[in-house]
Enzyme design. Structure first.
Site, PDB file in Angstrom:
ATOM      1  N   GLY A   1     -18.446   3.435  36.233  1.00  0.00           N
ATOM      2  CA  GLY A   1     -18.499   4.338  34.975  1.00  0.00           C
ATOM      3  C   GLY A   1     -19.483   5.532  35.726  1.00  0.00           C
ATOM      4  O   GLY A   1     -19.687   5.743  37.050  1.00  0.00           O
TER       5      GLY A   1
ATOM      6  N   ASP B   1     -16.578  -4.071  37.168  1.00  0.00           N
ATOM      7  CA  ASP B   1     -16.418  -3.086  36.261  1.00  0.00           C
ATOM      8  C   ASP B   1     -14.831  -3.800  35.806  1.00  0.00           C
ATOM      9  O   ASP B   1     -13.903  -4.210  36.450  1.00  0.00           O
ATOM     10  CB  ASP B   1     -15.984  -1.831  36.695  1.00  0.00           C
ATOM     11  CG  ASP B   1     -15.993  -0.803  35.500  1.00  0.00           C
ATOM     12  OD1 ASP B   1     -15.604  -0.680  34.743  1.00  0.00           O
ATOM     13  OD2 ASP B   1     -17.133   0.053  35.721  1.00  0.00           O
TER      14      ASP B   1
ATOM     15  N   VAL C   1     -17.571  -8.334  32.373  1.00  0.00           N
ATOM     16  CA  VAL C   1     -18.864  -9.216  32.176  1.00  0.00           C
ATOM     17  C   VAL C   1     -19.111  -9.967  30.876  1.00  0.00           C
ATOM     18  O   VAL C   1     -20.080 -10.702  30.744  1.00  0.00           O
ATOM     19  CB  VAL C   1     -20.108  -8.462  32.624  1.00  0.00           C
ATOM     20  CG1 VAL C   1     -19.977  -7.708  33.905  1.00  0.00           C
ATOM     21  CG2 VAL C   1     -20.421  -7.030  31.616  1.00  0.00           C
TER      22      VAL C   1
ATOM     23  N   LYS D   1     -19.923  -6.772  22.269  1.00  0.00           N
ATOM     24  CA  LYS D   1     -19.817  -8.134  23.225  1.00  0.00           C
ATOM     25  C   LYS D   1     -20.433  -7.772  24.405  1.00  0.00           C
ATOM     26  O   LYS D   1     -21.183  -8.576  25.218  1.00  0.00           O
ATOM     27  CB  LYS D   1     -18.254  -8.462  23.327  1.00  0.00           C
ATOM     28  CG  LYS D   1     -17.706  -9.189  22.162  1.00  0.00           C
ATOM     29  CD  LYS D   1     -16.364  -9.663  22.499  1.00  0.00           C
ATOM     30  CE  LYS D   1     -16.008 -10.696  23.375  1.00  0.00           C
ATOM     31  NZ  LYS D   1     -14.601 -10.874  23.401  1.00  0.00           N
TER      32      LYS D   1
ATOM     33  N   GLY E   1     -27.993 -14.458  33.160  1.00  0.00           N
ATOM     34  CA  GLY E   1     -27.669 -15.849  33.642  1.00  0.00           C
ATOM     35  C   GLY E   1     -27.335 -15.592  35.132  1.00  0.00           C
ATOM     36  O   GLY E   1     -27.916 -16.743  36.027  1.00  0.00           O
TER      37      GLY E   1
ATOM     38  N   TYR F   1     -23.327   0.003  18.829  1.00  0.00           N
ATOM     39  CA  TYR F   1     -23.895   0.230  20.173  1.00  0.00           C
ATOM     40  C   TYR F   1     -25.417   0.181  19.910  1.00  0.00           C
ATOM     41  O   TYR F   1     -26.146  -0.779  20.787  1.00  0.00           O
ATOM     42  CB  TYR F   1     -23.782   1.808  20.341  1.00  0.00           C
ATOM     43  CG  TYR F   1     -24.091   2.062  21.872  1.00  0.00           C
ATOM     44  CD1 TYR F   1     -23.624   1.654  22.974  1.00  0.00           C
ATOM     45  CD2 TYR F   1     -25.198   3.417  21.876  1.00  0.00           C
ATOM     46  CE1 TYR F   1     -24.056   2.029  24.040  1.00  0.00           C
ATOM     47  CE2 TYR F   1     -25.619   3.806  23.250  1.00  0.00           C
ATOM     48  CZ  TYR F   1     -25.116   3.061  24.372  1.00  0.00           C
ATOM     49  OH  TYR F   1     -25.530   3.363  25.488  1.00  0.00           O
TER      50      TYR F   1
ATOM     51  N   TYR G   1     -35.780 -13.699  28.529  1.00  0.00           N
ATOM     52  CA  TYR G   1     -35.322 -14.152  29.946  1.00  0.00           C
ATOM     53  C   TYR G   1     -36.649 -13.779  30.699  1.00  0.00           C
ATOM     54  O   TYR G   1     -37.125 -14.776  31.389  1.00  0.00           O
ATOM     55  CB  TYR G   1     -34.365 -13.669  30.250  1.00  0.00           C
ATOM     56  CG  TYR G   1     -33.144 -14.567  30.147  1.00  0.00           C
ATOM     57  CD1 TYR G   1     -32.502 -14.719  28.918  1.00  0.00           C
ATOM     58  CD2 TYR G   1     -32.575 -15.208  31.096  1.00  0.00           C
ATOM     59  CE1 TYR G   1     -31.450 -15.391  28.590  1.00  0.00           C
ATOM     60  CE2 TYR G   1     -31.349 -15.999  31.408  1.00  0.00           C
ATOM     61  CZ  TYR G   1     -30.642 -16.170  29.924  1.00  0.00           C
ATOM     62  OH  TYR G   1     -29.879 -16.720  29.604  1.00  0.00           O
TER      63      TYR G   1
ATOM     64  N   THR H   1     -27.725  11.879  29.228  1.00  0.00           N
ATOM     65  CA  THR H   1     -27.596  12.266  30.833  1.00  0.00           C
ATOM     66  C   THR H   1     -26.308  12.902  31.087  1.00  0.00           C
ATOM     67  O   THR H   1     -25.183  12.714  30.402  1.00  0.00           O
ATOM     68  CB  THR H   1     -27.725  11.109  31.533  1.00  0.00           C
ATOM     69  OG1 THR H   1     -28.805  10.522  31.225  1.00  0.00           O
ATOM     70  CG2 THR H   1     -27.472  11.288  33.198  1.00  0.00           C
TER      71      THR H   1
END
Ligand code: UDP
Length: 309
Positions: free
Chosen positions: A10, A31, A56, A90, A101, A144, A158, A174
């Site tokens: 990206g 990616d 991912v 997702k 994880g 989003y 976590y 950005t």
């Protein structure tokens, strides 16, 4: 270190890979190329860089040791997440869970690319990290904003539950080379229109504000955060606030275009104003942006000139 970057192909992800390699780290880039582009990382062939085409939101399996996971994968422009609402939710939820994880399994550190969108249409200005935000969960941008808010929550879970060294960077607008000409965001849209001498489409009356940070400044802030002794979210962005009309006019002038400004309806839930309070980054990271808006826009125009036919 050996560092995994999700969303490596990206816009920001690929600049991050450049900077990490430049500092002598090895990089494994992931990616699924939904909004990323292999062209952004083609120049990394022959470097200490492995690319794995992978979504991912599915289980992530990486051979060998990993020291840090930088989770950058996500559609990130308003028209992308309007077109890809489920994928956006997702990757922010399942994708962040899987990336965490991986960090847990490898006993690695973890950084989440979060966003100023967690502040929604902010009622506090400028936005400090302590502000909880004003987000419409069921509006078109909610996919989003809420995915990133969930991502921040699970990242901290976590950290607290598993003791992972987690970082959260809240990235404000950005811009720079490798943005997609047609990703719909203000800077590439205005540059593409100006370079073609087409009408420049300002949404609403153009008085809404944003604060634009050049990509190399952003990456510098991210690398400082990687090494910093904090697990709290940190805003990284340029506090120089401009109206959208102002940036449209500046781009037309810098391109030397004959384009005219036209006004189009404001998208639903478009934030009225946005400017980072960067006191925390200044204090903890000794960071502040150094690339002036016109200087950064000129570098970006040069890149887009090579992209328009
Ligand atoms: N915008 C605009 N014309 C365009 C694209 C965007 O006026 O062709 C406006 C948009 O409504 C918003 C601002 O520019 O107020 C920044 O939009 P962008 O999509 O770049 O990012 P956002 O900060 O909204 O996520």
């Amino acid at each position: 270190m050996r560092i995994v970057v999700t969303g490596a192909a990206g816009f920001i992800g690929s600049h991050l890979c450049d900077a990490l390699l430049g500092r002598g780290h090895g990089v494994v880039g992931l990616d699924n190329l939904l909004t990323g582009n292999l062209e952004n990382i083609a120049h990394l062939r022959g470097r200490d860089f492995d690319f794995i085409r992978h979504d991912v939101t599915r289980y992530i399996d990486i051979d060998g040791p990993v020291d840090f996971v930088l989770h950058w994968a996500s559609p990130a422009s308003p028209i992308d997440y309007l077109e890809l609402p489920i994928q956006t939710l997702k990757v922010g939820s399942l994708g962040t869970h899987n990336a965490l994880g991986l960090a847990l399994a490898k006993r690695a550190g973890f950084m989440l690319a979060s966003t100023s969108e967690v502040y929604g249409d902010p009622l506090e200005h400028p936005q400090k990290e302590t502000y909880w935000g004003n987000v419409n969960p069921i509006g078109p941008r909610g996919v989003y904003d809420e995915a990133k808010r969930f991502a921040e929550a699970i990242t901290l879970a976590y950290h607290r539950r598993h003791g992972i060294n987690t970082k959260i960077v809240r990235i404000f607008n950005t811009y720079g080379p490798r943005m997609r000409l047609r990703d719909g965001r203000a800077v590439p849209a205005f540059m593409s229109q100006a370079l073609h001498n087409e009408d420049v489409t300002v949404f609403g009356d153009g008085t809404q504000t944003r604060s634009f940070c050049y990509v190399t400044d952003l990456v510098d802030g991210v690398l400082r955060l990687l090494e910093a002794d904090t697990n709290d979210p940190v805003n990284i962005g340029n506090p120089h606030e401009v109206t959208i009309e102002e940036i449209a006019r500046t781009i037309v002038r810098l391109v030397g275009s004959t384009s005219h400004i036209v006004y189009r309806p404001l998208p639903v839930d478009d934030p009225r104003q946005r400017r980072p309070d960067i006191t925390r980054a200044r204090t903890l990271l000794k960071w502040e942006p150094s690339v002036d808006l016109e200087e950064g826009l000129l570098k970006t125009v040069d890149y887009f000139k090579g992209k328009v036919g």
